[in-house]
Enzyme design. Structure first.
Site, PDB file in Angstrom:
ATOM      1  N   PHE A  86      46.216  77.866  33.604  1.00 44.87           N
ATOM      2  CA  PHE A  86      46.321  76.914  32.433  1.00 44.87           C
ATOM      3  C   PHE A  86      44.591  76.705  32.430  1.00 44.87           C
ATOM      4  O   PHE A  86      43.818  76.638  33.370  1.00 44.87           O
ATOM      5  CB  PHE A  86      47.019  75.553  32.754  1.00 44.87           C
ATOM      6  CG  PHE A  86      46.793  74.697  31.410  1.00 44.87           C
ATOM      7  CD1 PHE A  86      47.127  75.144  30.231  1.00 44.87           C
ATOM      8  CD2 PHE A  86      46.090  73.647  31.639  1.00 44.87           C
ATOM      9  CE1 PHE A  86      47.068  74.268  29.102  1.00 44.87           C
ATOM     10  CE2 PHE A  86      45.950  72.716  30.591  1.00 44.87           C
ATOM     11  CZ  PHE A  86      46.389  73.075  29.206  1.00 44.87           C
ATOM     12  N   ASN A 105      42.451  74.318  32.433  1.00 48.81           N
ATOM     13  CA  ASN A 105      41.686  73.397  33.137  1.00 48.81           C
ATOM     14  C   ASN A 105      42.150  73.826  34.714  1.00 48.81           C
ATOM     15  O   ASN A 105      41.356  73.003  35.652  1.00 48.81           O
ATOM     16  CB  ASN A 105      42.295  71.832  32.909  1.00 48.81           C
ATOM     17  CG  ASN A 105      43.702  71.654  33.298  1.00 48.81           C
ATOM     18  OD1 ASN A 105      44.267  72.655  34.085  1.00 48.81           O
ATOM     19  ND2 ASN A 105      44.136  70.581  32.919  1.00 48.81           N
ATOM     20  N   LYS A 106      42.671  74.774  35.098  1.00 45.16           N
ATOM     21  CA  LYS A 106      43.005  75.161  36.541  1.00 45.16           C
ATOM     22  C   LYS A 106      41.512  76.177  36.941  1.00 45.16           C
ATOM     23  O   LYS A 106      40.594  76.368  36.306  1.00 45.16           O
ATOM     24  CB  LYS A 106      44.203  75.833  36.643  1.00 45.16           C
ATOM     25  CG  LYS A 106      44.971  75.476  36.235  1.00 45.16           C
ATOM     26  CD  LYS A 106      45.645  74.197  37.305  1.00 45.16           C
ATOM     27  CE  LYS A 106      46.458  72.903  36.837  1.00 45.16           C
ATOM     28  NZ  LYS A 106      47.705  73.480  36.374  1.00 45.16           N
ATOM     29  N   ASN A 107      41.685  76.511  38.258  1.00 45.66           N
ATOM     30  CA  ASN A 107      40.548  77.213  38.761  1.00 45.66           C
ATOM     31  C   ASN A 107      40.148  78.615  38.422  1.00 45.66           C
ATOM     32  O   ASN A 107      38.931  79.042  38.248  1.00 45.66           O
ATOM     33  CB  ASN A 107      40.685  77.235  40.252  1.00 45.66           C
ATOM     34  CG  ASN A 107      40.423  75.759  41.168  1.00 45.66           C
ATOM     35  OD1 ASN A 107      40.849  75.030  40.533  1.00 45.66           O
ATOM     36  ND2 ASN A 107      39.510  75.754  42.127  1.00 45.66           N
TER      37      ASN A 107
END
Ligand SMILES: *Cc1c(COP(=O)(O)O)cnc(C)c1O
Length: 399
Positions: free
Chosen positions: A203, A205-207
């Protein structure tokens, strides 16, 4: 085309304004970086004429299996689909209980519910370690417990050895929700590769941001076979294989889903994988600055002090406000300075849906931190001015 190549260059605020999205944060909670390589990789995928699951998905799966040092990686549509497949693959179903930390994104509990099992919530270790507490995991186990879904909160490996030991003794399967933890290791072992199946999310906002996307990794050949079938309607071949002439027909071996990833997203993932280690390290340096300035300041605590032998993925920068602090007032001061903040997470057991369901257990340490949690902005390309602005605003707000 010029749009795609030339765009996405300005500041966060500029880009957000371009997209017509309000409000415009000076320092957002997270941010993506559309580098030249990523733009070119996506453009090449677009120009290739094959947009659904194909060669780029296969290449991304191989690269991700290398990262996790697992035999198999299967790309899926999102992290929730990854958890859903993992639970089905290990044989969880109606009547089963699955132990999961309440301090978590709701995806895990929802996936457990969707397969007809029931989530049994466990507590966290405490103020310094917000991952699930092995002793409370053990206390939560009943004869109906089929699996434990651990979560490496904020990219910090949970106490995996103790949990694996408990699970082994009881004959229970461990699934890792490693949505926060790509690239994290515990005594050299990658997060996601320690339990039966590891689940990841891409997603935005993930790394490894890809819009939407997910991955399951496993060493189990039979688990892999089952998850590949479940991912695509239980069909024995993919469209790509038929397109290439490797197959002309297919059988359906079970009732599966469409949980596939597409090649455009796989191109985004492939372009970012080589930079993951540096990006996580950059996150770690920013967290270090926050820790130095804020840990101990007027009763603020920063969980997860550095541990020898542990490499976190630093997905989140979380502080605990002093007990009794009115968090909404602190967040309002930050917002007035253009700084976005969040709470990871409102505990799952307190949501209306889950309050009314499942076996209820006391979760005193989760309850104790839940009003004090505050997530600060964190992304690899965050500059010093932004970090200082956050620190200034927090020190002004907490008095
Ligand atoms: C993001 C996330 C998920 C779900 O991933 P999606 O790709 O959004 O479906 C699951 N668990 C945790 C801990 C997450 O942070």
């Amino acid at each position: 085309m010029t749009e795609l190549v030339g765009g996405h260059r300005g500041t966060v605020a500029q880009r957000t304004a371009d997209a017509g999205v309000a409000p415009v944060w000076v320092v957002p909670l997270s941010d993506v970086h559309a580098g030249q390589e990523l733009q070119e990789a996506v453009l090449a995928a677009v120009r290739s004429g094959w947009w659904s699951a194909g060669p780029r998905v296969a290449e991304f799966e191989r690269a991700f299996a290398d990262l996790c040092r697992t035999r198999h990686a299967i790309a899926v549509a999102n992290g929730t689909a990854a958890l859903h497949l993992a639970l089905l693959a290990v044989g969880c179903g109606p009547g089963d209980e699955v132990v999961i930390p309440s301090l978590n994104f709701v995806a895990g509990a929802n996936a457990i519910g969707h397969i007809g099992a029931s989530a049994v919530f466990c507590d966290i270790c405490g103020d310094d370690d917000l991952t699930l507490d092995p002793r409370d995991v053990e206390a939560a186990i009943s004869p109906a417990t089929k699996a434990i879904v651990v979560m490496h909160y904020g990219g910090h490996p949970c106490r995996m050895d103790e949990i694996l030991d408990i699970a082994d003794r009881r004959g229970i399967t461990v699934i890792e929700d490693a949505a926060h933890a790509p690239g994290a290791t515990l005594a050299g072992r990658p997060c996601g590769a320690m339990g039966a199946i590891g689940c990841f999310s891409f997603f935005s906002n993930k790394n490894i941001p890809m819009g939407e996307g997910g991955m399951v990794v496993t060493d189990g050949d039979e688990l892999e076979r089952r998850m590949r079938l479940l991912r695509s309607h239980g069909m024995t071949t993919l469209s790509w294989e038929r397109h290439k002439g490797h197959a002309t027909t297919y059988d359906v071996l079970l009732q599966g889903f469409n949980f596939r990833m597409d090649d455009l997203r796989a191109a985004m993932g492939l372009a970012q994988l080589p930079r993951l280690r540096d990006a996580n390290a950059a996150r770690g340096r920013i967290v270090g600055s926050y820790r130095q300035a804020l840990h101990g300041f007027r009763g603020i605590r920063m969980p997860f002090p550095p541990r020898i032998g542990t490499v976190p993925a630093h997905h989140l920068a979380v502080i605990l406000l002093p007990p009794g602090t009115r968090r909404h007032e602190v967040r309002a001061v930050l917002a007035a300075a253009g700084i976005q903040s969040s709470v990871h997470y409102p505990p799952t057991h307190r949501f209306s849906w889950y309050q009314a369901r499942g076996r209820r257990r006391p979760l005193p340490r989760t309850d104790a931190v839940s009003e004090r949690l505050l997530t600060l902005p964190l992304y690899p390309h965050m500059d010093d001015a932004a970090v200082l602005a956050v620190i200034d605003a927090v020190t002004e707000a907490v008095r």
